[in-house]
Scaffold this active site. Structure first.
Site, mmCIF file in Angstrom:
data_model
loop_
_atom_site.group_PDB
_atom_site.id
_atom_site.type_symbol
_atom_site.label_atom_id
_atom_site.label_comp_id
_atom_site.label_asym_id
_atom_site.label_seq_id
_atom_site.Cartn_x
_atom_site.Cartn_y
_atom_site.Cartn_z
ATOM 1 N N GLU A 86 2.313 -10.320 0.871
ATOM 2 C CA GLU A 86 2.673 -8.909 0.724
ATOM 3 C C GLU A 86 4.178 -8.753 0.941
ATOM 4 O OE1 GLU A 86 -0.121 -6.292 2.551
ATOM 5 O OE2 GLU A 86 0.914 -4.481 1.862
ATOM 6 N N ASP A 133 0.849 -1.200 0.000
ATOM 7 C CA ASP A 133 0.000 0.000 0.000
ATOM 8 C C ASP A 133 0.882 1.247 0.000
ATOM 9 O OD1 ASP A 133 0.870 -0.707 2.614
ATOM 10 O OD2 ASP A 133 -0.563 0.691 3.483
ATOM 11 N N ASP A 189 1.315 -17.644 -3.886
ATOM 12 C CA ASP A 189 2.023 -16.576 -4.602
ATOM 13 C C ASP A 189 1.069 -15.912 -5.585
ATOM 14 O OD1 ASP A 189 3.952 -14.897 -5.562
ATOM 15 O OD2 ASP A 189 4.786 -16.375 -6.960
ATOM 16 N N HIS A 245 2.039 -9.052 -3.275
ATOM 17 C CA HIS A 245 1.016 -7.999 -3.225
ATOM 18 C C HIS A 245 1.697 -6.636 -3.149
ATOM 19 C CE1 HIS A 245 -2.935 -6.321 -2.131
ATOM 20 N NE2 HIS A 245 -2.283 -5.560 -1.269
HETATM 21 O O1 9MR Z 1 2.730 -6.717 9.446
HETATM 22 C C1 9MR Z 1 1.438 -6.418 9.944
HETATM 23 C C2 9MR Z 1 0.879 -7.639 10.643
HETATM 24 O O2 9MR Z 1 1.658 -7.934 11.772
HETATM 25 C C3 9MR Z 1 -0.570 -7.384 11.044
HETATM 26 O O3 9MR Z 1 -1.116 -8.570 11.567
HETATM 27 C C4 9MR Z 1 -1.364 -6.935 9.817
HETATM 28 C C5 9MR Z 1 -2.812 -6.635 10.129
HETATM 29 O O4 9MR Z 1 -2.922 -5.574 10.998
HETATM 30 O O5 9MR Z 1 -0.770 -5.772 9.268
HETATM 31 C C6 9MR Z 1 0.535 -5.977 8.810
HETATM 32 O O6 9MR Z 1 1.030 -4.786 8.320
HETATM 33 C C7 9MR Z 1 0.452 -4.288 7.138
HETATM 34 C C8 9MR Z 1 0.008 -2.867 7.447
HETATM 35 O O7 9MR Z 1 -1.044 -2.894 8.362
HETATM 36 C C9 9MR Z 1 -0.371 -2.095 6.207
HETATM 37 N N1 9MR Z 1 0.646 -2.170 5.217
HETATM 38 C C10 9MR Z 1 0.994 -3.533 4.847
HETATM 39 C C11 9MR Z 1 1.515 -4.267 6.056
HETATM 40 C C12 9MR Z 1 2.007 -5.658 5.689
HETATM 41 O O8 9MR Z 1 0.998 -6.517 5.342
#
Ligand code: 9MR
Length: 736
Positions: free
Chosen positions: A717, A340, A708, A660
């Site tokens: 991601e 994002d 994947d 992602h």
């Molecule tokens: O890395 C984060 C993970 O520990 C959490 O469980 C998750 C849901 O809150 O979010 C992950 O972080 C994401 C972030 O919220 C937004 N940008 C992408 C991050 C990686 O997926």
């Protein structure tokens, strides 16, 4: 092709066979998620023109007048798996506040939008049940089920319930083929290190293995040891140990009977390029600056994102989310967090810290490569400052901008995050993001992470740029004071629309880590007593930073009292011993073995963070087994795992390449690139929080909860805190 489509292509004969043997409709596998809207709207969506919401257990959409084509106003669900040649039955109940005819469509979500069925649906105010059938001509993970309502003369309300699409012969979560049962590090093994493979084999007694060179000649033989049932993967695993082979070469394979591994190298420095590529990730994801072809190549060059050029709103003057404060800040720069375009202080500070720690390690271990200006292809590659520091500074400068100015309420605190008002679709170059962006309320966790990274920055930059060092120190100490004045401003977990929450309601660990960094830099006694946390086997993450205090103490022992240093060292060695034990007792060498038996979001970073702890243990003790443990953790990441999957793009025959990401979106737009080499996928995640994972992985063994596919943000991601950890470990294994 996605991994799953490749898999389907590979097992097509099998699928066809089963298909022929199976009468139509014999299998009633459900292919839509949440068809009753019992769990809310997700993963259903509607067109931008057509607002929708769950109303009394149905999904209702306000269809506007004035559109022309049916697809200009839709309600639908994506990521529906379809199998070529298979019949499908679509059932649903629908009604409309005016008598209209809409279309029911099952088709590919992306062009050429090949259809399975497309039928007229006459609706009235009375909810009516419909049933249609059709046969898919494509095998895909990217099917779409939709009602198309565009072309309405007058606006009306459309409601939908009890949607079901049944058909196909591949059981949900089934049909996976992981290739060869002989699992190796698909990049290669260090000539001087251990060399092991994991072999999925039902035998309960050892089996013979052969190591072959690129020409197919057998260069070594041996027998496996039986490891047995591996809890995390569900596989019955043997280990083949060919450490005795030290002859450098490419294209080796390991064979067990007729099963042959992916090819791999034995090399003196297998991690030379990964060290650079894992760091290059950060330049690729810089915000607020053009990414130059001269540094990344034409395929990855792009205009600056979020500098205020339309359609961007720009990060140069970002207002507070209404109701939180009444000013705007220039928060341009920094790195995008992940797939994002959000920028989050908690995570950004951790990632910057890990890069700066890579530098401090290089300095203290005389690893000159890590100190090199010109190590990376970045604009600062000839400014006489180590490139890893230049890259970290890009983020630290952004973190400093997130601090509340002295003349505002909550002065000295750090805004938790800045991101889009709503999630954007894929693909989306940063420079094309049209969403309004807002500063979210300050949080204690963000403020303390800024204090930690700021203190580390002050210490490091004293050598390279005094003014910047002083700026970092002032920001860090101000942040510390502000956090103490506002010790319980927690970021809420529900604030996750258009950006992640990074929520945290326990900041005792952040206080302790910040105190350790501030004490290391300033020597002020006030900080010492605030170091209260210890490294435990749980390690660290963006949410739990307490363990980092011990790593800071171990990094800078001369700056801490000896009664702090000795216990910290002892803990690091003992936790590293535990990781080694966990790595060795499993069929696949993952030092991170969660006590609850489930892999969390970003599990590959739990692996790299555990490897980092073993790396620090090696630095403290020079005991070879810790270095071997780090190398073997790389084996896990690069293919020696339950999926036969390298989680690092560009490294290995079966490497992740559909992570992602908003513009590394080759999977959905061939004109765009795949993730560049060195990008770490989040990896297996038992939580299956996204629809692609829910469609394709239900019932998965923890180590196999991975796909994947660009749509699987919860397993696939990329993120700065994961790549910073990979970069630390890659530098460690590359350093002599
Ligand atoms: O890395 C984060 C993970 O520990 C959490 O469980 C998750 C849901 O809150 O979010 C992950 O972080 C994401 C972030 O919220 C937004 N940008 C992408 C991050 C990686 O997926």
């Amino acid at each position: 092709m996605s991994a799953r489509s490749r898999l389907f292509a590979a097992c097509l004969p099998l699928v066809l066979l089963v298909g022929l043997a199976t009468p139509a409709h014999a299998e009633t596998y459900e292919r839509v998620l949440n068809g009753t809207f019992a769990t809310g709207k997700s993963p259903w969506w509607s067109s931008g023109s057509t607002p929708s919401a769950v109303d009394s257990g149905r999904l209702c959409a306000d269809v506007p007048a004035g559109t022309v084509n049916p697809w200009e106003s839709m309600i639908g669900q994506n990521d529906v798996p379809l199998e070529a040649g298979q019949p499908y039955t679509l059932r649903f109940t629908a009604s409309a506040t005016r008598p209209v005819t809409v279309r029911a469509v099952v088709a590919l979500a992306d062009p050429p939008s090949t259809g399975t069925l497309n039928k007229p649906v006459p609706l009235t105010a009375e909810p009516k049940a419909f049933e249609f059938t059709g046969t898919s001509t494509k095998t895909t993970t990217r099917g779409q089920v939709a009602l198309q309502a565009g072309g309405a003369k007058e606006a009306y309300r459309l409601c939908l319930d009890d949607v079901s699409l049944t058909g196909g012969v591949v059981r949900p979560g089934g049909g996976w083929d992981y290739g060869s049962p002989v699992r190796v590090n698909q990049l290669g093994y260090a000539a001087s290190g251990d060399k092991r493979a994991s072999v999925v084999n039902a035998a309960t007694t050892p089996v013979a293995w052969q190591l072959r060179d690129a020409a197919g000649a057998v260069v070594a033989t041996g027998t496996t040891t039986v490891k047995g049932d591996d809890a995390m993967s569900g596989d019955h695993v043997h280990i083949a140990d060919f450490s005795k082979v030290k002859t450098v070469g490419t294209g080796y394979t390991l064979a067990v009977g007729s099963d042959v591994s992916e090819p791999f190298d034995i090399a003196r420095s297998p991690y030379d390029s990964l060290r650079r590529d894992s760091l290059a990730y950060f330049y690729h994801n810089r915000s607020g600056t053009p990414i130059d072809a001269e540094h990344v190549g034409a395929a990855y060059a792009r205009p600056a994102g979020h500098v205020g050029v339309a359609p961007n709103k720009g990060d140069t003057s970002v207002p507070c989310l209404p109701g939180t404060c009444d000013y705007s800040l220039d928060v341009s720069g920094g790195w995008y967090d992940a797939g994002d375009h959000g920028k989050y202080v908690v995570n950004g500070a951790l990632a910057a810290w890990q890069l700066m720690d890579t530098y401090e390690r290089s300095l203290r271990t005389l690893d000159f490569e890590g100190l090199r200006d010109g190590l990376l292809a970045i604009p600062e590659q000839a400014n006489h400052v180590p490139d890893v520091l230049d890259e970290a500074r890009w983020e630290v400068e952004f973190l400093l901008k997130m601090q509340v100015p002295a003349d505002k309420p909550l002065a000295g605190m750090a805004h938790h995050k800045i991101h889009d008002l709503a999630w954007t679709g894929h693909p989306m170059l940063p420079s094309n993001d049209p969403q309004p962006r807002y500063l979210h309320a300050p949080s204690t966790a963000a403020t303390l992470n800024l204090a930690a990274a700021g203190a580390q920055c002050a210490r490091i930059w004293a050598l390279w740029d005094r003014a910047f060092s002083q700026k970092c120190l002032a920001a860090a100490e101000t942040a510390w004071q502000a956090a103490n004045a506002h010790p319980d401003l927690y970021a809420p977990d529900e604030d996750s629309v258009g950006g992640g929450a990074y929520d945290d309601t326990d900041v005792s660990d952040e206080f302790s880590w910040a105190a350790a960094e501030l004490y290391a830099t300033t020597g002020k006694r006030v900080y010492l007593s605030r170091i209260t946390t210890k490294l435990t086997p749980a390690g660290f993450s963006w949410k739990d930073t307490g363990a980092l205090a011990d790593l800071t103490i171990a990094r800078l022992p001369e700056r801490f009292p000896v009664d702090r240093v000795l216990p910290a060292r002892k803990r690091i060695l003992s936790v590293a011993d535990g990781y080694l034990r966990d790595l060795r007792k499993q069929g696949y060498p993952n030092p991170s073995l969660p006590t609850d038996g489930a892999y969390a979001w970003g599990s590959t970073s739990a692996t790299t963070n555990a490897a980092m702890v073993m790396g620090v243990a090696y630095d403290l003790s020079f005991r070879r087994e810790y270095r071997d443990g780090v190398l073997e953790s790389m084996d896990y990441l690069l293919g020696r795992n339950g999926l036969n999957q390298s989680f690092v793009s560009g490294y290995g025959e079966r490497a992740s390449h559909n992570q992602h990401h908003r513009h590394w979106s080759h999977q959905i737009d061939p004109a765009l690139p795949s993730p560049p080499p060195g990008s770490l996928a989040g990896g297996p995640n038992s939580g299956l929080q996204d629809p692609v994972a829910q469609q394709n992985l239900p019932g998965c063994q923890p180590a196999k909860c991975y796909i994947d596919d660009i749509g699987s943000w919860s397993t696939n991601e990329v993120a700065i805190n994961w790549n910073s950890s990979l970069a630390w470990v890659a530098a460690f294994v590359d350093a002599r």
